[in-house]
Each structure stands twice: as structure tokens, then as C-alpha cells.
Write a protein that holds these residues in place. Structure first.
Motif, PDB file in Angstrom:
ATOM      1  N   LEU A   1       0.917  -1.246   0.087  1.00  0.00           N
ATOM      2  CA  LEU A   1       0.134   0.061  -0.119  1.00  0.00           C
ATOM      3  C   LEU A   1       0.859   1.179   0.019  1.00  0.00           C
ATOM      4  N   SER A   2       1.911   1.374   0.736  1.00  0.00           N
ATOM      5  CA  SER A   2       2.727   2.468   0.899  1.00  0.00           C
ATOM      6  C   SER A   2       3.474   2.641  -0.342  1.00  0.00           C
ATOM      7  N   GLY A   3       3.875   1.426  -0.864  1.00  0.00           N
ATOM      8  CA  GLY A   3       4.714   1.649  -2.130  1.00  0.00           C
ATOM      9  C   GLY A   3       3.884   2.316  -3.368  1.00  0.00           C
ATOM     10  N   ILE A   4       2.642   1.803  -3.462  1.00  0.00           N
ATOM     11  CA  ILE A   4       1.554   2.436  -4.437  1.00  0.00           C
ATOM     12  C   ILE A   4       1.369   3.745  -4.177  1.00  0.00           C
ATOM     13  N   ALA A   5       1.160   4.160  -2.864  1.00  0.00           N
ATOM     14  CA  ALA A   5       0.970   5.330  -2.563  1.00  0.00           C
ATOM     15  C   ALA A   5       2.384   6.443  -3.031  1.00  0.00           C
ATOM     16  N   ILE A   6       3.351   6.179  -2.546  1.00  0.00           N
ATOM     17  CA  ILE A   6       4.553   7.090  -2.739  1.00  0.00           C
ATOM     18  C   ILE A   6       4.995   6.976  -4.222  1.00  0.00           C
ATOM     19  N   GLY A   7       4.537   5.819  -4.948  1.00  0.00           N
ATOM     20  CA  GLY A   7       4.878   5.763  -6.654  1.00  0.00           C
ATOM     21  C   GLY A   7       4.010   6.654  -7.007  1.00  0.00           C
TER      22      GLY A   7
ATOM     23  N   PRO B   1       5.348  15.121  -3.977  1.00  0.00           N
ATOM     24  CA  PRO B   1       4.256  14.381  -3.057  1.00  0.00           C
ATOM     25  C   PRO B   1       5.115  12.975  -2.564  1.00  0.00           C
ATOM     26  N   GLY B   2       5.755  12.361  -3.499  1.00  0.00           N
ATOM     27  CA  GLY B   2       6.212  11.138  -2.972  1.00  0.00           C
ATOM     28  C   GLY B   2       7.332  11.113  -1.858  1.00  0.00           C
ATOM     29  N   LEU B   3       8.136  12.091  -2.077  1.00  0.00           N
ATOM     30  CA  LEU B   3       8.834  12.286  -1.015  1.00  0.00           C
ATOM     31  C   LEU B   3       8.156  12.833   0.221  1.00  0.00           C
ATOM     32  N   TYR B   4       7.288  13.471   0.403  1.00  0.00           N
ATOM     33  CA  TYR B   4       6.631  13.787   1.508  1.00  0.00           C
ATOM     34  C   TYR B   4       5.908  12.587   2.187  1.00  0.00           C
ATOM     35  N   LEU B   5       5.445  11.734   1.418  1.00  0.00           N
ATOM     36  CA  LEU B   5       4.804  10.598   1.848  1.00  0.00           C
ATOM     37  C   LEU B   5       5.728   9.636   2.538  1.00  0.00           C
ATOM     38  N   VAL B   6       7.069   9.792   2.101  1.00  0.00           N
ATOM     39  CA  VAL B   6       8.137   8.688   2.751  1.00  0.00           C
ATOM     40  C   VAL B   6       8.134   9.402   4.248  1.00  0.00           C
ATOM     41  N   GLY B   7       8.262  10.541   4.441  1.00  0.00           N
ATOM     42  CA  GLY B   7       8.171  10.979   5.864  1.00  0.00           C
ATOM     43  C   GLY B   7       7.058  10.897   6.603  1.00  0.00           C
ATOM     44  N   ARG B   8       5.951  11.145   5.954  1.00  0.00           N
ATOM     45  CA  ARG B   8       4.746  10.710   6.866  1.00  0.00           C
ATOM     46  C   ARG B   8       4.363   9.197   7.071  1.00  0.00           C
ATOM     47  N   LEU B   9       5.025   8.375   6.203  1.00  0.00           N
ATOM     48  CA  LEU B   9       4.829   6.816   6.348  1.00  0.00           C
ATOM     49  C   LEU B   9       5.895   6.071   7.033  1.00  0.00           C
ATOM     50  N   ALA B  10       6.895   6.989   7.593  1.00  0.00           N
ATOM     51  CA  ALA B  10       8.184   6.489   8.156  1.00  0.00           C
ATOM     52  C   ALA B  10       8.110   5.584   9.453  1.00  0.00           C
ATOM     53  N   LEU B  11       6.767   5.947  10.234  1.00  0.00           N
ATOM     54  CA  LEU B  11       6.800   5.289  11.402  1.00  0.00           C
ATOM     55  C   LEU B  11       5.935   4.185  11.446  1.00  0.00           C
TER      56      LEU B  11
END
Length: 248
Positions: free
Chosen positions: A119-125, A134-144
Motif C-alpha cells: 500500500l505504501s509503495g503504491i501511494a509513494i509511487g 508528493p512522493g518524498l513527503y509521503l516517505v516522511g509521513r509513512l516512516a513510522l
């Protein structure tokens, strides 16, 4: 809302890396280093484009190399998921946890981690396709996500993602740049060491490939450990909810 402190997170990262050292190194060796080493030694050799190749030939060689490496990389990633949760469980548990319990926990939470990664890979992709930022921002938001799963035993992947999203509110970019800085340092060191050893041992088949595989797998394991510790440190800083919720 808690403001993310990079300095405090780095100090806590080092503290985590120094705790349970023998146990952490053992788990990382089995689930990070050995799978990566096996792939480096016995996996497919990258396809070399012909001399004087044009752009289309270069892309064809790249695509073929990527296609051949996908199965092995998937196996390595699956092993890494189990080791990641087990290590996080050791670091984040508020009571004593044995290696056996941590590994059992890692296997039990494996389906959740797999679903979260997809799911995270799809969202970041999708975020990367939308002008990268937006993908870079999602990396930070999903890091935890992984620390939340390991700490709270969250079996629902959507709930795990929601938990990370709430914990990182207003701190997404700070966490991303923290991860980026740590990753860049490890990458640069790996390039330097790998370059020196390739000159000494060569980069061809045989001994050169063996040495290169060891270096690649070792730095991959080190990079994974630091990334996990950074995420755990950020989680410990942002997830403190009450006086009774203190990490040891």
C-alpha cells in the motif's frame, strides 16, 4: 503537536544501536546480511550493453537486468521485513523480550508488514509520478508505520498507516530530510569503501565478485539498521502519550 527534534532523534538513534547489540547484530546478520550476500554471490549478473551502445540498447540492457533481479530482490525484501519487526520489537518493548519472542512476533506480523509495504509503495509511487515532491513527503509521513506495528501489535495495515500519518502530522518533511541525511552519509561511505576494494580486488567474476558482494551486503545491512533505528527514534519521540508510556 510535538515538534520533531533531529538532534534528539540522532542521539536516541545511537542509543538504540548500542542497546541489545549482540542480539540485534545476530538478527541483522540472518535476515539482512545473509540474504543480500546470497543474492550478490549467486544472483544474476547485470546485463552488459554492447560496446558503443546507443540509448535504446542501454535501456534494453537495464530493463533486462532489472527483470532478472526482481525475484531475488523480493526474497531479500521479505526476509528484511521479518528482521525489521523483530529488531523494532526488541527496541520498543517496555518489558523484557527474548530473541525468540521477537522473531515469533516478526513472523506473526509479516502479513501486515507485507500489506503495508504494498500500500505504501503504491501511494509513494503515485506521489513520485505527481512531480516527485508528493512522493518524498509521503516517505516522511509513512516512516513510522513499522515502529507503530512493532510497538502496538497493529494487525490492520490501514490502521498502521493511519497511526503513522497522525504521529507525523506537521513533521513529515523533517523526518524525510532526517532519513535522507543519514542515508546519504551511509551511501557515500559505501561508495568510497566499495571503490577502494574494487581497485584492490577487481570487479570481475570470482574473487572480485565475492568481495564486492560482502561489501554490498554489509553496507546494506548497516544502512537498514540505521534506517530502522532512525524510524524507531522518531517514533519514540513522537509517540509518547502519557507518563506511563515511557520507553526504557
Amino acid at each position: 503537536m510535538t515538534k520533531f527534534d533531529m538532534g534528539a532523534a540522532w542521539d536516541d538513534t545511537l542509543l538504540l544501536l548500542k542497546s541489545h547489540t549482540a542480539l540485534i547484530v545476530t538478527i541483522a546478520g540472518v535476515f539482512f546480511f545473509l540474504p543480500a550476500l546470497a543474492f550478490a554471490w549467486f544472483g544474476p549478473v547485470p546485463v552488459e550493453p554492447p560496446a558503443g551502445a546507443d540509448f535504446d540498447q542501454l535501456m534494453t540492457a537495464f530493463r533486462e537486468s532489472f527483470r532478472q533481479m526482481i525475484p531475488g530482490q523480493i526474497v531479500v525484501a521479505l526476509c528484511t521485513m521479518v528482521g525489521t519487526v523483530a529488531i523494532l520489537r526488541l527496541w520498543l518493548a517496555r518489558t523484557g523480550v527474548s530473541v525468540g519472542e521477537a522473531l515469533t512476533f516478526g513472523f506473526m506480523l509479516f502479513p501486515t508488514m507485507l500489506a503495508v509495504q504494498i500500500l505504501s509503495g503504491i501511494a509513494i509511487g503515485i506521489g513520485v509520478i505527481l512531480l516527485i515532491v508528493p512522493g518524498l513527503y509521503l516517505v516522511g509521513r509513512l516512516a513510522l508505520v513499522a515502529p507503530a506495528i512493532a510497538d502496538r501489535a497493529i494487525y490492520n495495515p490501514i490502521e498502521a498507516i493511519r497511526t503513522s500519518w497522525e504521529l507525523t502530522r506537521n513533521n513529515g518533511w523533517a523526518i524525510f530530510f532526517f532519513l535522507l541525511l543519514v542515508g546519504l552519509v551511509i551511501f557515500i561511505v559505501a561508495l568510497i569503501v566499495g571503490g577502494v576494494l574494487s581497485v584492490v580486488a577487481g570487479s570481475g567474476p570470482g574473487f572480485g565478485r565475492m568481495v564486492g558482494g560482502v561489501v554490498e551486503a554489509a553496507f546494506g545491512a548497516i544502512g537498514s539498521l540505521f534506517s530502522i533505528a532512525v524510524a524507531a527514534a522518531a517514533y519514540r519521540q513522537l509517540a509518547l502519550r502519557s507518563a506511563s508510556d515511557v520507553f526504557q
